[in-house]
Design a protein around this motif. Structure first.
Motif, PDB file in Angstrom:
ATOM      1  N   ASN A 220      48.626  53.980  31.244  1.00  0.00           N
ATOM      2  CA  ASN A 220      47.768  52.808  31.404  1.00  0.00           C
ATOM      3  C   ASN A 220      48.261  51.669  30.540  1.00  0.00           C
ATOM      4  N   VAL A 221      47.709  50.483  30.813  1.00  0.00           N
ATOM      5  CA  VAL A 221      48.125  49.266  30.126  1.00  0.00           C
ATOM      6  C   VAL A 221      46.932  48.615  29.439  1.00  0.00           C
ATOM      7  N   ILE A 222      47.136  48.167  28.210  1.00  0.00           N
ATOM      8  CA  ILE A 222      46.157  47.314  27.547  1.00  0.00           C
ATOM      9  C   ILE A 222      46.729  45.902  27.524  1.00  0.00           C
ATOM     10  N   ALA A 223      45.897  44.919  27.865  1.00  0.00           N
ATOM     11  CA  ALA A 223      46.356  43.525  27.935  1.00  0.00           C
ATOM     12  C   ALA A 223      45.474  42.662  27.030  1.00  0.00           C
ATOM     13  N   PRO A 224      45.848  42.520  25.763  1.00  0.00           N
ATOM     14  CA  PRO A 224      45.058  41.706  24.838  1.00  0.00           C
ATOM     15  C   PRO A 224      45.147  40.216  25.164  1.00  0.00           C
ATOM     16  N   GLY A 225      44.088  39.508  24.776  1.00  0.00           N
ATOM     17  CA  GLY A 225      44.076  38.054  24.888  1.00  0.00           C
ATOM     18  C   GLY A 225      44.364  37.437  23.536  1.00  0.00           C
ATOM     19  N   ALA A 226      43.538  36.484  23.121  1.00  0.00           N
ATOM     20  CA  ALA A 226      43.728  35.808  21.831  1.00  0.00           C
ATOM     21  C   ALA A 226      43.144  36.692  20.731  1.00  0.00           C
ATOM     22  N   ILE A 227      44.016  37.354  20.003  1.00  0.00           N
ATOM     23  CA  ILE A 227      43.600  38.280  18.952  1.00  0.00           C
ATOM     24  C   ILE A 227      43.948  37.663  17.588  1.00  0.00           C
ATOM     25  N   GLY A 228      42.979  37.633  16.697  1.00  0.00           N
ATOM     26  CA  GLY A 228      43.170  36.997  15.390  1.00  0.00           C
ATOM     27  C   GLY A 228      43.847  37.900  14.386  1.00  0.00           C
ATOM     28  N   THR A 229      45.119  38.195  14.593  1.00  0.00           N
ATOM     29  CA  THR A 229      45.868  39.002  13.629  1.00  0.00           C
ATOM     30  C   THR A 229      46.244  38.140  12.427  1.00  0.00           C
TER      31      THR A 229
ATOM     32  N   LEU B 138      46.414  34.242  13.343  1.00  0.00           N
ATOM     33  CA  LEU B 138      45.206  33.496  13.015  1.00  0.00           C
ATOM     34  C   LEU B 138      45.492  32.146  12.375  1.00  0.00           C
ATOM     35  N   PRO B 139      46.434  32.037  11.431  1.00  0.00           N
ATOM     36  CA  PRO B 139      46.734  30.715  10.865  1.00  0.00           C
ATOM     37  C   PRO B 139      47.177  29.706  11.926  1.00  0.00           C
ATOM     38  N   LYS B 140      47.965  30.159  12.912  1.00  0.00           N
ATOM     39  CA  LYS B 140      48.414  29.260  13.979  1.00  0.00           C
ATOM     40  C   LYS B 140      47.242  28.829  14.853  1.00  0.00           C
ATOM     41  N   MET B 141      46.332  29.746  15.117  1.00  0.00           N
ATOM     42  CA  MET B 141      45.161  29.421  15.927  1.00  0.00           C
ATOM     43  C   MET B 141      44.247  28.438  15.202  1.00  0.00           C
ATOM     44  N   ARG B 142      44.155  28.575  13.901  1.00  0.00           N
ATOM     45  CA  ARG B 142      43.344  27.636  13.125  1.00  0.00           C
ATOM     46  C   ARG B 142      43.951  26.239  13.157  1.00  0.00           C
ATOM     47  N   GLU B 143      45.277  26.171  13.166  1.00  0.00           N
ATOM     48  CA  GLU B 143      45.945  24.874  13.266  1.00  0.00           C
ATOM     49  C   GLU B 143      45.621  24.199  14.596  1.00  0.00           C
ATOM     50  N   LEU B 144      45.569  24.980  15.666  1.00  0.00           N
ATOM     51  CA  LEU B 144      45.238  24.438  16.985  1.00  0.00           C
ATOM     52  C   LEU B 144      43.759  24.068  17.080  1.00  0.00           C
ATOM     53  N   GLY B 145      42.939  24.737  16.265  1.00  0.00           N
ATOM     54  CA  GLY B 145      41.495  24.535  16.316  1.00  0.00           C
ATOM     55  C   GLY B 145      40.841  25.694  17.042  1.00  0.00           C
ATOM     56  N   LEU B 146      40.008  26.456  16.344  1.00  0.00           N
ATOM     57  CA  LEU B 146      39.421  27.643  16.952  1.00  0.00           C
ATOM     58  C   LEU B 146      38.542  27.311  18.145  1.00  0.00           C
ATOM     59  N   ASP B 147      37.869  26.167  18.093  1.00  0.00           N
ATOM     60  CA  ASP B 147      37.037  25.771  19.241  1.00  0.00           C
ATOM     61  C   ASP B 147      37.890  25.574  20.484  1.00  0.00           C
ATOM     62  N   GLU B 148      39.074  25.012  20.285  1.00  0.00           N
ATOM     63  CA  GLU B 148      39.981  24.784  21.409  1.00  0.00           C
ATOM     64  C   GLU B 148      40.491  26.124  21.953  1.00  0.00           C
ATOM     65  N   VAL B 149      40.828  27.043  21.049  1.00  0.00           N
ATOM     66  CA  VAL B 149      41.374  28.336  21.454  1.00  0.00           C
ATOM     67  C   VAL B 149      40.332  29.166  22.205  1.00  0.00           C
ATOM     68  N   THR B 150      39.081  29.096  21.761  1.00  0.00           N
ATOM     69  CA  THR B 150      38.029  29.955  22.335  1.00  0.00           C
ATOM     70  C   THR B 150      37.226  29.279  23.445  1.00  0.00           C
TER      71      THR B 150
ATOM     72  N   LEU C 262      32.989  35.055  25.463  1.00  0.00           N
ATOM     73  CA  LEU C 262      32.305  35.465  24.238  1.00  0.00           C
ATOM     74  C   LEU C 262      32.448  34.446  23.109  1.00  0.00           C
ATOM     75  N   ARG C 263      33.246  33.399  23.354  1.00  0.00           N
ATOM     76  CA  ARG C 263      33.387  32.283  22.409  1.00  0.00           C
ATOM     77  C   ARG C 263      33.836  32.719  21.017  1.00  0.00           C
ATOM     78  N   ARG C 264      34.702  33.700  20.986  1.00  0.00           N
ATOM     79  CA  ARG C 264      35.298  34.103  19.709  1.00  0.00           C
ATOM     80  C   ARG C 264      36.664  34.714  19.958  1.00  0.00           C
ATOM     81  N   LEU C 265      37.470  34.772  18.914  1.00  0.00           N
ATOM     82  CA  LEU C 265      38.737  35.470  18.998  1.00  0.00           C
ATOM     83  C   LEU C 265      38.490  36.974  19.019  1.00  0.00           C
ATOM     84  N   GLY C 266      39.417  37.703  19.601  1.00  0.00           N
ATOM     85  CA  GLY C 266      39.361  39.144  19.525  1.00  0.00           C
ATOM     86  C   GLY C 266      39.863  39.609  18.172  1.00  0.00           C
ATOM     87  N   THR C 267      39.528  40.835  17.815  1.00  0.00           N
ATOM     88  CA  THR C 267      39.983  41.419  16.563  1.00  0.00           C
ATOM     89  C   THR C 267      40.885  42.608  16.858  1.00  0.00           C
TER      90      THR C 267
END
Length: 275
Positions: A208-217, A221-233, A238-243
């Motif tokens: 089987n395959v797992i297909a993650p989306g935007a995960i805050g590793t 996470l620092p790159k996503m914060r630079e883009l703006g978390l509101d923009e990313v989500t 669910l309006r949040r990053l995955g963990t």
């Protein structure tokens, strides 16, 4: 009596051996720790077992010198192997080493991979062929090279669970058509795994395959914060990053008897990404 977090499920993989590739940091480390908590002896495989040192946030998450050391510190069993899985001979040697040390392979999570360049680069008509080759090596080739010898072991025992790691990028394109080299590699993993499921299903092995989306590793996470978390989500229901734990929960499902009648499937872990 139902299983609880401190009950029977904690021993769901007792006596089993699980390989996790790309497990030195990030999501792969999370997969390895989860499988260890389920009772498996975990083989931590990475091209560089200390790659977490490249990223401050990843280094801060570590509680020991490496993922295998973390598992040992929590009372689990672990084996650490450095291997370049883009080389078929190296991948086979890794599997031989696991068999020599452990005598069996019950679960294999093919997590090794990664992209190159910026997300807006490598559009479909303007691919950098060098980066395309590198991304295919890191993702598709490492998966194929790992699955081939692992499948031989599982086929002989007529049991086993293979989990490959794609991405939502392998299921839907970016609006600007960027990162097409990575998208193509991750899409190829999906079809390869579906073929593997058809081949190995009659012999008791699931794939089987797992297909993650935007995960805050720690790395992303620092790159996503630079883009703006509101923009990313914005497009995530669910309006949040995955963990990492969100992804590890799906790995638990696919690696244990909970998924015995599931094969050839792609499970998205993207919080309901619109697309």
């Amino acid at each position: 009596m139902s299983a609880t977090a401190t009950g029977p499920r904690r021993a769901a993989l007792a006596g089993q051996v699980a390989i996790v590739t790309g497990a030195a940091r990030g999501i792969g480390r999370g997969y390895a720790l989860r499988l260890a908590r389920l009772g498996a002896a975990v083989v931590v495989v990475d091209r560089d077992l200390r790659s977490y040192e490249e990223f401050d946030a990843e280094r801060e998450l570590m509680t020991a010198a490496g993922t295998a050391d973390e598992i040992a510190a929590m009372g689990g069993r672990a084996l650490a192997i450095e291997a370049d899985l883009s080389d078929a001979r190296s991948a086979r040697q890794m599997v031989d080493q696991v068999m020599d040390a452990c005598g069996r392979i019950d679960v294999c999570v093919c997590n090794a991979g990664g992209g190159t360049g910026a997300m807006t680069e490598n559009t479909a008509s303007r691919l950098d062929l060098g980066q395309l080759a590198a991304v295919l090596d890191r993702n598709l080739l490492t998966t194929v090279n790992t699955c081939a010898p692992v499948a031989e072991v599982m086929r002989a025992r007529r049991s086993g669970k293979i989990v490959t790691v794609s991405s939502v990028s392998g299921l839907q394109p970016r609006p600007d058509g960027g990162y097409a080299h990575y998208a193509a590699a991750k899409a190829a993993i999906i079809m390869y795994t579906r073929c593997l499921a058809q081949e190995l299903g009659p012999e008791g092995v699931t794939a089987n395959v797992i297909a993650p989306g935007a995960i805050g590793t720690g790395r992303l996470l620092p790159k996503m914060r630079e883009l703006g978390l509101d923009e990313v989500t914005r497009d995530i229901a669910l309006r949040r990053l995955g963990t990492v734990e969100d992804c590890a929960g799906v790995i638990e499902f696919l690696a244990t008897d909970l998924s015995d009648y599931v094969t050839g499937q792609v499970i998205r872990v993207d919080g309901g990404l619109r697309g």
